[in-house]
Scaffold this motif. Sequence first.
Motif, mmCIF file in Angstrom:
data_model
loop_
_atom_site.group_PDB
_atom_site.id
_atom_site.type_symbol
_atom_site.label_atom_id
_atom_site.label_comp_id
_atom_site.label_asym_id
_atom_site.label_seq_id
_atom_site.Cartn_x
_atom_site.Cartn_y
_atom_site.Cartn_z
ATOM 1 N N TYR A 1 21.722 101.789 -27.648
ATOM 2 C CA TYR A 1 21.760 100.586 -26.810
ATOM 3 C C TYR A 1 20.578 99.681 -27.185
ATOM 4 C CZ TYR A 1 23.935 98.282 -22.795
ATOM 5 O OH TYR A 1 24.656 97.428 -21.998
ATOM 6 N N PRO A 2 20.555 99.207 -28.449
ATOM 7 C CA PRO A 2 19.349 98.556 -28.974
ATOM 8 C C PRO A 2 19.024 97.198 -28.375
ATOM 9 C CG PRO A 2 21.118 98.459 -30.574
ATOM 10 C CD PRO A 2 21.624 99.318 -29.453
ATOM 11 N N SER A 3 19.929 96.631 -27.607
ATOM 12 C CA SER A 3 19.681 95.282 -27.097
ATOM 13 C C SER A 3 18.780 95.257 -25.872
ATOM 14 C CB SER A 3 21.013 94.602 -26.780
ATOM 15 O OG SER A 3 21.783 95.452 -25.970
ATOM 16 N N ILE A 4 18.431 96.433 -25.338
ATOM 17 C CA ILE A 4 17.468 96.494 -24.230
ATOM 18 C C ILE A 4 16.256 97.264 -24.731
ATOM 19 C CG2 ILE A 4 17.037 97.430 -21.911
ATOM 20 C CD1 ILE A 4 18.916 95.037 -21.855
ATOM 21 N N LEU A 5 15.059 96.714 -24.514
ATOM 22 C CA LEU A 5 13.843 97.348 -25.006
ATOM 23 C C LEU A 5 13.596 98.676 -24.281
ATOM 24 C CD1 LEU A 5 11.232 97.249 -26.702
ATOM 25 C CD2 LEU A 5 10.186 95.932 -24.863
ATOM 26 N N LYS A 6 13.404 99.743 -25.041
ATOM 27 C CA LYS A 6 13.085 101.049 -24.474
ATOM 28 C C LYS A 6 12.019 101.694 -25.344
ATOM 29 C CE LYS A 6 16.072 101.463 -20.987
ATOM 30 N NZ LYS A 6 15.899 102.059 -19.658
ATOM 31 N N PRO A 7 11.153 102.600 -24.854
ATOM 32 C CA PRO A 7 11.121 103.069 -23.474
ATOM 33 C C PRO A 7 10.664 101.956 -22.525
ATOM 34 C CG PRO A 7 9.151 103.800 -24.619
ATOM 35 C CD PRO A 7 10.033 103.147 -25.650
ATOM 36 N N ASP A 8 10.788 102.219 -21.224
ATOM 37 C CA ASP A 8 10.340 101.241 -20.237
ATOM 38 C C ASP A 8 8.831 101.332 -20.030
ATOM 39 O OD1 ASP A 8 12.934 100.191 -19.534
ATOM 40 O OD2 ASP A 8 13.315 102.116 -18.571
ATOM 41 N N VAL A 9 8.356 102.563 -19.896
ATOM 42 C CA VAL A 9 6.932 102.771 -19.581
ATOM 43 C C VAL A 9 6.419 104.043 -20.247
ATOM 44 C CG1 VAL A 9 6.876 101.591 -17.330
ATOM 45 C CG2 VAL A 9 7.566 103.999 -17.466
ATOM 46 N N LEU A 10 5.112 104.197 -20.164
ATOM 47 C CA LEU A 10 4.412 105.383 -20.640
ATOM 48 C C LEU A 10 3.823 106.092 -19.412
ATOM 49 C CD1 LEU A 10 3.639 106.190 -23.596
ATOM 50 C CD2 LEU A 10 1.454 105.063 -23.203
ATOM 51 N N ALA A 11 3.767 107.449 -19.453
ATOM 52 C CA ALA A 11 3.139 108.201 -18.363
ATOM 53 C C ALA A 11 2.459 109.430 -18.972
ATOM 54 C CB ALA A 11 4.193 108.605 -17.329
ATOM 55 N N PRO A 12 1.567 110.079 -18.228
ATOM 56 C CA PRO A 12 0.847 111.221 -18.801
ATOM 57 C C PRO A 12 1.796 112.327 -19.249
ATOM 58 C CG PRO A 12 -0.186 110.507 -16.750
ATOM 59 C CD PRO A 12 1.114 109.766 -16.859
ATOM 60 N N GLY A 13 1.694 112.732 -20.518
ATOM 61 C CA GLY A 13 2.604 113.749 -21.045
ATOM 62 C C GLY A 13 1.916 114.844 -21.828
ATOM 63 N N SER A 14 0.705 114.567 -22.331
ATOM 64 C CA SER A 14 0.052 115.574 -23.176
ATOM 65 C C SER A 14 -0.909 116.410 -22.346
ATOM 66 C CB SER A 14 -0.701 114.894 -24.319
ATOM 67 O OG SER A 14 0.227 114.403 -25.257
ATOM 68 N N HIS B 1 1.333 101.691 -19.571
ATOM 69 C CA HIS B 1 1.140 102.927 -18.810
ATOM 70 C C HIS B 1 1.315 102.657 -17.314
ATOM 71 C CE1 HIS B 1 -1.097 106.584 -17.476
ATOM 72 N NE2 HIS B 1 -0.560 107.076 -18.568
ATOM 73 N N ILE B 2 2.076 103.509 -16.629
ATOM 74 C CA ILE B 2 2.341 103.280 -15.203
ATOM 75 C C ILE B 2 1.037 103.182 -14.406
ATOM 76 C CG2 ILE B 2 4.672 104.251 -15.142
ATOM 77 C CD1 ILE B 2 3.439 106.876 -14.099
ATOM 78 N N PRO C 1 8.385 113.399 -15.154
ATOM 79 C CA PRO C 1 8.172 113.687 -13.719
ATOM 80 C C PRO C 1 7.032 112.885 -13.089
ATOM 81 C CG PRO C 1 7.651 115.614 -15.084
ATOM 82 C CD PRO C 1 8.309 114.616 -15.973
ATOM 83 N N HIS C 2 6.098 112.393 -13.891
ATOM 84 C CA HIS C 2 5.087 111.500 -13.324
ATOM 85 C C HIS C 2 5.747 110.193 -12.871
ATOM 86 C CE1 HIS C 2 2.184 114.182 -15.360
ATOM 87 N NE2 HIS C 2 1.398 113.825 -14.360
#
Length: 756
Positions: free
Chosen positions: A495-508, A601-602, A543-544
């Motif tokens: 679905y390349p016509s919508i920019l993704k990802p939306d946001v970044l969150a703590p993952g590491s 980042h959220i 999950p964040h």
Amino acid sequence: MRALEIASFPLLFFVWFLFASPEFALAADRKTYIVHMDKSMMPKAFATHGHWYSSVINSLRTSYGLPRSSVAPVSRPSLLYTYDNAIHGFSAVLSLQEVHNLKNMKGYVSSYPEKLGKFDTTHTTEFLSLNPNSGLWPASQFGKGVIVGMIDSGVWPESQSYNDNGMPEIPARWKGVCQTGPDFNSSLCNRKLIGAQFFSKGAKAASNSIDDYNSPRDEEGHGTHTSTTVAGNYVENVSFFGYASGTARGVAPRAMLAMYKVSGYSSDILAGMDQAIADGVDVISISMGIDGVPPYEDPVAIAAFAAMEKGVLVSASAGNEGPTFMTLHNGIPWMLTTGAGTIDRQFSAILTLGNGNYVYGWSLFPLDAWMVDLSIVYNETLSPCNSSELLSKAAGQLVVCQTDTGRSLASQIHTLSQTQVAGAIFLSNDTTYAEIGDLPIPGVVLNLADAPLLINYLKSAKDPSASIKFQQTLLGTNPAPAVAFYSSRGPSPTYPSILKPDVLAPGSKVLAAWKGNAATARYGNLYLSSEYNVVSGTSMACPHSSGVAALLKGAHPDWSPAAIRSAMMTTANHLDNTLSPIKDNGLYLEQASPLAMGAGHIDPNKALDPGLVYDVGAQDYVNHLCLMNYTSKQIAAITRSSNYSCTSPADLNYPSFMIFSDKANSSSTSIEFKRTVTNVGDGAATYKVKWTVSNGLSVKVTPDTLVFHDKNEKLSFTVSVETDKMKGQFSYGTLVWEDDGAKHSVRSPVLAYKIY
Ligand SMILES: *[C@@H]1O[C@H](CO)[C@@H](O)[C@H](O)[C@H]1NC(C)=O
Ligand SMILES: *[C@@H]1O[C@H](CO)[C@@H](O)[C@H](O)[C@H]1NC(C)=O
Ligand SMILES: *[C@@H]1O[C@H](CO)[C@@H](O)[C@H](O)[C@H]1NC(C)=O
Ligand SMILES: *[C@@H]1O[C@H](CO)[C@@H](O)[C@H](O)[C@H]1NC(C)=O
Ligand SMILES: *[C@@H]1O[C@H](CO)[C@@H](O)[C@H](O)[C@H]1NC(C)=O
Ligand SMILES: *[C@@H]1O[C@H](CO)[C@@H](O)[C@H](O)[C@H]1NC(C)=O
Ligand SMILES: *[C@@H]1O[C@H](CO)[C@@H](O)[C@H](O)[C@H]1NC(C)=O
Ligand SMILES: *[C@@H]1O[C@H](CO)[C@@H](O)[C@H](O)[C@H]1NC(C)=O
């Protein structure tokens, strides 16, 4: 098919302690700080380091001679201990101002507040600035009354994080159940874990029956980790081998959890999501996804559409296929898609050389060990650490391993684990290994910038030796966040016509509850288990976002899923803790693009009060599917009804702007976006537009001022983007609506991407 999204590596399990970080306490607060000093800077006038440190403290006292307008000092700085082994430095009771003054003194290296008795499984909530006294936590009553449905690997219900102390009654609207199966019955549910079901028919049909699937019990640990990250209850005095103790909690600690355990099979995922919607959850969190399938064949996309229709926000992970572009999944517009970032914490060891110099390096060795005065073998032949035969000659000693020899850190660690060397000092600038790697041998990884300290010592000392103290946790490290190298990048291939990802969150390196009796770390053949585990992946980032979405739902029950997503996106932070643009760890710490981090980042407290939102309803998504030339059959597969029509194909009212072209020489060089924003602020407001774009893009916004008279008023604008002068594969920038006094900055990324 991608199943559960933990970024995998040779040994997946890491364990660590986290500490609370009350770095930004009130100035009036006096607390104990550990202060590191550079002993080589000690002025000759002092006989011992103890005298020097006392004098430093005394000089902080004298600085009270300066007039201070506000609070008069009620007490004075005092020295507790001086240290000369584990670290060079001292501990002292100091105010924030004194710590600040200390930083200008000769020989000062670093300082941090003592973290005694505060074990914090989710330092990430502090990294997100969630605060019990102000902002989103109190505004949402910590998520009270909100139900989060987890589509995952099950739960380990005995985990203390599922205790229901302080939880309200289960609301009458809840229709879910707690299903019985092997090792599981309804008495394991409570007011925190209000539902637990399993969906395994698809798995059983496709393969031999697997017992694990016949119960909501988590046999992996993943679902226990993600669900307690979203909404784990407070658990006091959690500790790991008695090393530290304190309080654990999730992002929305008063929200309720319902687990829908699914296999990786589409039919089961769909069934689980379906049931979650029927049961009455408010948010669905799904840390898994399926690569490369069009939305009309993707059960997550299809079920997410039904959820969205019912006002349920679906929050999903982007995948762990980065840093390559176009690897992202769950990239459809009616979900919230989250990529993974690093946090401001480094797991470390202190390496102290025989001459007293010391340096911090990265380490994850899981024992509370302290290796004292081991002799170091420094030998060019051994230094690639690539031959266990050669290394056998260094048994019982420390070896120095260089990774500029063509051997990766991971393979050197593997080779060393098969030898009798006492430990290793690695010299490496690899920033990716620290995101997901483990260290099953006593070792420390020094940055190359610190290597000369060691090498000069080795060259000058006759019998070089060193000590290593493990299990040091550094907080406030920078730059953070950075995009995790493994986080999948946009554009969404389906679905390349919508920019993704939306946001970044703590993952590491996120710590949360794990299944019981599981090995979470090892040293050689010694397997160690703990009830809390540190793991990395977009699975941990999702999950964040889900937790923040649950808090926003609690604070603004009337907001649609699109409004919640918009608030999270337009308030996301694009700067890191050095106030520079967020970096990309998959790009050698170059600036991260929106293809890696979306809007940024959220920032939960800001999302509480976004000013404006870009709202979207079900028919709007269908209008966009129509614009993208999906057939009516394909659209019906997604909407699962023919209740929608394609009479008015239209662009989507999304809080980001994506120009995607798979025709590099396409004649269309000007794209026009129409957007409508809703004023969710407190009443009348005037917003002015600002934008910045790079590398050949040009932008025009009409009108450039939006004057709102009332709350919930909607106003529209048009954005025209010219791409004809663009060079290279992509260009990006931002568009911001700002009100008077910049009380609200409603920020959207703009990105143009061309496939040649
Ligand atoms: C449910 O399981 C728990 C723990 O295994 C057990 O103590 C309890 O007796 C069981 N309850 C029922 C109703 O089977
Ligand atoms: C905390 O845990 C330690 C050991 O892990 C124990 O000695 C101590 O009594 C506990 N404290 C509380 C308040 O439960
Ligand atoms: C380095 O180690 C190799 C293998 O043990 C040995 O042959 C060589 O002499 C050593 N070199 C030095 C400078 O000690
Ligand atoms: C180890 O690395 C060195 C230097 O790159 C190389 O000369 C040597 O052949 C390697 N040894 C093994 C066993 O791979
Ligand atoms: C290693 O990284 C440090 C900063 O983290 C940098 O100063 C140094 O130049 C790097 N060294 C090499 C050889 O890349
Ligand atoms: C959809 O079809 C129309 C008519 O054939 C065409 O002009 C347009 O470029 C297509 N849109 C996309 C996104 O492929
Ligand atoms: C379609 O619309 C009808 C009439 O409004 C409604 O009764 C029905 O529930 C809708 N079906 C779905 C799947 O939304
Ligand atoms: C696109 O344009 C470039 C130069 O302008 C040319 O070399 C290339 O062949 C063109 N590609 C197509 C698919 O027309």
